[in-house]
Design an enzyme around this catalytic site. Sequence first.
Site, mmCIF file in Angstrom:
data_model
loop_
_atom_site.group_PDB
_atom_site.id
_atom_site.type_symbol
_atom_site.label_atom_id
_atom_site.label_comp_id
_atom_site.label_asym_id
_atom_site.label_seq_id
_atom_site.Cartn_x
_atom_site.Cartn_y
_atom_site.Cartn_z
ATOM 1 N N TYR A 155 46.996 32.915 88.598
ATOM 2 C CA TYR A 155 47.381 33.545 89.868
ATOM 3 C C TYR A 155 46.111 33.986 90.612
ATOM 4 O O TYR A 155 44.999 33.694 90.181
ATOM 5 C CB TYR A 155 48.358 34.702 89.607
ATOM 6 C CG TYR A 155 49.660 34.200 88.975
ATOM 7 C CD1 TYR A 155 50.460 33.278 89.653
ATOM 8 C CD2 TYR A 155 50.053 34.603 87.707
ATOM 9 C CE1 TYR A 155 51.631 32.785 89.086
ATOM 10 C CE2 TYR A 155 51.218 34.116 87.124
ATOM 11 C CZ TYR A 155 52.005 33.204 87.821
ATOM 12 O OH TYR A 155 53.146 32.702 87.254
ATOM 13 N N ARG A 163 59.712 36.322 74.842
ATOM 14 C CA ARG A 163 60.967 35.575 74.637
ATOM 15 C C ARG A 163 61.900 36.194 73.603
ATOM 16 O O ARG A 163 63.117 36.224 73.823
ATOM 17 C CB ARG A 163 60.650 34.109 74.322
ATOM 18 C CG ARG A 163 60.150 33.366 75.565
ATOM 19 C CD ARG A 163 59.474 32.078 75.217
ATOM 20 N NE ARG A 163 58.290 32.296 74.399
ATOM 21 C CZ ARG A 163 57.563 31.330 73.850
ATOM 22 N NH1 ARG A 163 57.912 30.080 74.048
ATOM 23 N NH2 ARG A 163 56.492 31.608 73.139
ATOM 24 N N ARG A 222 45.793 42.220 82.387
ATOM 25 C CA ARG A 222 46.155 41.026 81.616
ATOM 26 C C ARG A 222 45.165 39.921 81.959
ATOM 27 O O ARG A 222 44.904 39.646 83.133
ATOM 28 C CB ARG A 222 47.587 40.580 81.920
ATOM 29 C CG ARG A 222 47.940 39.303 81.183
ATOM 30 C CD ARG A 222 49.435 39.024 81.122
ATOM 31 N NE ARG A 222 49.974 39.469 79.845
ATOM 32 C CZ ARG A 222 51.063 38.947 79.262
ATOM 33 N NH1 ARG A 222 51.744 37.998 79.861
ATOM 34 N NH2 ARG A 222 51.492 39.382 78.102
HETATM 35 C C1 LIG Z 1 60.766 33.941 81.461
HETATM 36 C C2 LIG Z 1 59.337 34.374 81.350
HETATM 37 C C3 LIG Z 1 58.722 34.995 82.412
HETATM 38 C C4 LIG Z 1 57.411 35.440 82.322
HETATM 39 N N1 LIG Z 1 56.854 36.141 83.343
HETATM 40 C C5 LIG Z 1 55.657 36.740 83.216
HETATM 41 C C6 LIG Z 1 55.162 37.660 84.165
HETATM 42 O O1 LIG Z 1 55.828 37.971 85.144
HETATM 43 N N2 LIG Z 1 53.946 38.199 83.982
HETATM 44 C C7 LIG Z 1 53.184 37.885 82.881
HETATM 45 O O2 LIG Z 1 52.076 38.388 82.752
HETATM 46 N N3 LIG Z 1 53.647 37.049 81.944
HETATM 47 C C8 LIG Z 1 54.858 36.495 82.072
HETATM 48 N N4 LIG Z 1 55.355 35.700 81.071
HETATM 49 C C9 LIG Z 1 54.558 35.487 79.849
HETATM 50 C C10 LIG Z 1 54.982 36.457 78.753
HETATM 51 O O3 LIG Z 1 54.692 37.812 79.094
HETATM 52 C C11 LIG Z 1 54.286 36.143 77.422
HETATM 53 O O4 LIG Z 1 52.893 36.296 77.582
HETATM 54 C C12 LIG Z 1 54.587 34.735 76.909
HETATM 55 O O5 LIG Z 1 55.964 34.424 77.074
HETATM 56 C C13 LIG Z 1 54.227 34.597 75.423
HETATM 57 O O6 LIG Z 1 54.919 35.531 74.644
HETATM 58 P P1 LIG Z 1 56.214 35.126 73.728
HETATM 59 O O7 LIG Z 1 55.762 34.042 72.805
HETATM 60 O O8 LIG Z 1 56.554 36.401 72.992
HETATM 61 O O9 LIG Z 1 57.285 34.669 74.652
HETATM 62 C C14 LIG Z 1 56.675 35.215 81.154
HETATM 63 C C15 LIG Z 1 57.283 34.554 80.084
HETATM 64 C C16 LIG Z 1 58.600 34.146 80.158
HETATM 65 C C17 LIG Z 1 59.226 33.487 78.961
#
Ligand SMILES: Cc1cc2nc3c(=O)[nH]c(=O)nc-3n(C[C@H](O)[C@H](O)[C@H](O)COP(=O)(O)O)c2cc1C
Length: 767
Positions: free
Chosen positions: A574, A717, A622
């Site tokens: 971003y 997730r 982040r």
């Molecule tokens: C549906 C979805 C939306 C996400 N939106 C954001 C977000 O708005 N900002 C962000 O920093 N990361 C976002 N992420 C990334 C997550 O915060 C996270 O870093 C990533 O899913 C890996 O973690 P996990 O394996 O526990 O899902 C998003 C992930 C998912 C699955």
Amino acid sequence: MKIACVGAGPAGLYFAISMKLRDPSHEIEIFERNAPGVTFGWGVVFSDLTVDNINRNDPVSGRTITDEFAHWDDIDVHIHGETITSGGHGFIGIGRKRLLEILCDRARELGVALHFNAESDPADPKWHDYDLVIASDGANSRFRDTNAEAFGVDIDVRKNKFVWLGTSKVFDAFTFAFEETEHGWIWAHAYRFAPDASTFIVECSEETWKAFGFDKMSQDESIAACEELFAKYLDGHRLQSNASHLVGSAAWLNFRRIRCERWASGNVILLGDAAHTAHFSIGSGTKLALEDAIKLAEVLNRPGLSLQAALDEYQAERNLEVLKLQNSARNSTEWFETLGRYLHFEPLQFAYSLLTRSQRISHENLRLRDREWLEGVERWFWKRATDGKSNKTAPPMFAPLKLRELTVENRITVSPMAMYSAVEGTPNDFHFVHYGERAIGGAGLLFTEMTCVSPEGRISPGCTGMWNDDHVAAWKRIVDFVHANSTAKICLQLGHSGAKGSTKLGWEGNEVPLDQGNWPVIAASNVRWSAANQAPRAMTRADMDAVRDQFVAAVRMGIDAGFDMIELHAAHGYLLSSFITPLQNKRTDEYGGSLENRLRYPLEVFAAMRAAWPSDKPMSVRISATDWAGEDGITAADAVEIGEAFAREGADLIDVSAGQTWADQQPVYGRMFQTPFSDRIRNEGRLATMAVGNIYEPDHANSILAAGRADLVALARPHLVDPFWTLRAAAQLDYRDVHVPPQYLNGMSQLARNLKREAEAAAALRV
Ligand SMILES: Cc1cc2nc3c(=O)[nH]c(=O)nc-3n(C[C@H](O)[C@H](O)[C@H](O)COP(=O)(O)O)c2cc1C
Ligand SMILES: Cc1cc2nc3c(=O)[nH]c(=O)nc-3n(C[C@H](O)[C@H](O)[C@H](O)COP(=O)(O)OP(=O)(O)OC[C@H]3O[C@@H](n4cnc5c(N)ncnc54)[C@H](O)[C@@H]3O)c2cc1C
């Protein structure tokens, strides 16, 4: 079949035995360059599982080997003048020489022809006379190297130096002894393999090795120096080498990680170390060699299987096992190569980090091995987390964390996740329920989704925003609910989409531009996210001022809405991330070029936000700790510098994500795959970090925290489908002090009881 095995190491000998057992009519010859009984090395270690495999394959040699095993349970870690002992590890060791004697005898008994002092030349035409030539000629395989292209050989020469020695000192425990010297740290891995002998491997960095002058010493001089360095562990016993009389052996080595794309070419098949190696610190090389041998013999003798199909199956099945082990071995190798990161740990945590280094052993594995020791670690963790106030013995994930004046009740966070469900940036009832439910689900800290500082800064029309009073009111309703009904804290993640903006809702087409109503996008440079996305306008200084002020205005609104914490989103490609990554930032002014220049604008924004945010409240940032683009993009080393730069501007926590910074990234996924970046930033930069990425079990979280790889653990997730992840974990771990909404207390105690019953039933089945 007429078969030649080159090399009478564990692989060649055990393959010959396994073939003869399955079909005595095979004609098998083994060619070994050394004389009988002459070998390098001292003892090897096995796990119980390997012993089961060899007993099943050949009970005769299995029994002899088992009778001669040395068993031990404890691991001693000597560091900073303390010894940390943990038990229940259950190792089994045997002398390499004795193992080979047993296998030679057994091979002879089964009719295998053994030729010693038989250096084998891959160019010798005699190999054409055999149906198969088994290249079991070890890590330095000539048969592999003369045909390297056909096998697709990949060799990674690792950094540290090591020497494999032996001693008559008998160690009661598997011993790791770390010594600080004027030239740097040097350490030994030592274990008993016979009633009167132990292996003693000495390891250090190349710099320390050179500073000692080991590069100029004879083998005897090296050994004398090691005896002096480790005198307090040797009790007057000598160190010895048995490598000097061998062809092609050197005293000090660099470990070579070997991998081959193909294990067969023509009639030559690679087996054991010739095909793949696993670092000695996880002690699995001989296990792999023996298990390869069993598998190959099994497929070659399977009725109805063609030779080619057998070889394909051999590689397909073994390769998976080998890759898993090589992954663990890589983690372990890297731990020793980056030892400096962990030397500031207190001895107990240092030992924990060492024991869990390969990620094969977790918190709960350690509890099974030595409950008392593990509980000591948990008490230590809680004491540190509470400035000595708590004596609790409980899982680390439930310990509080203080960031400035904010206390987060436990270490589990709901990672930011865009919901793409807002209208004109205003969160609605969906968000109210979504965040409210996750707050009462038990996590200590909730991050909002990326909330955008302007309409143009949104990723999609459904993104939440913080640029007008409606937004403040809607967010305040959510924040107030969280504060009134849970102990969770809530952090507002603020961001601007940059070149990834003006795209569809996540589920309608990820990163795909809108069908209509697109708005112009800006970024560090005029670099499109992908060919399908709009070309962004490179930001002018006036744009920078405007966007910085939007972030500051959003922070002020965040204060009005009652948020506990603010996070700046500078990851995932971003706007701010597009300044940091060289793949997106092509500027030639003071905001492009070096990392220092590329960080200038994101740091300016962060500093302005920090100035507007109350000084008693924490802020995080982040980052993407790698671009998954090798040296062309952000590397893990850069990420430490990035973390340190934000910390200097007042960041209290680095939220360590990775990638998504360019469309062609090559990520390496796996369990907890981004945690190593957090570990590095935390322990090289000495910063508080949050780990995220495929962390989904309480055991993962506890291992990460206790090993000091992060201070908070974020799950994204898993929380989508289970808002109550933390409460469920508390029930599973039988932790009672977590905040449960009173309305739900009955359900919680029933879940705890049921899970306990299920765990007991599963344990009874195992017995
Ligand atoms: C549906 C979805 C939306 C996400 N939106 C954001 C977000 O708005 N900002 C962000 O920093 N990361 C976002 N992420 C990334 C997550 O915060 C996270 O870093 C990533 O899913 C890996 O973690 P996990 O394996 O526990 O899902 C998003 C992930 C998912 C699955
Ligand atoms: C320091 C260190 C510690 C280790 N610790 C352990 C441990 O604790 N547990 C464990 O399981 N493994 C351990 N290993 C690994 C283990 O030694 C190997 O993985 C294992 O021996 C592999 O067996 P192999 O039969 O494939 O190869 P090797 O044991 O290397 O045997 C190859 C044989 O081929 C012969 N040879 C080579 N070239 C020729 C030629 N051209 N002609 C004829 N003969 C030839 C060699 O002389 C040798 O006898 C360790 C290794 C090192 C370096």
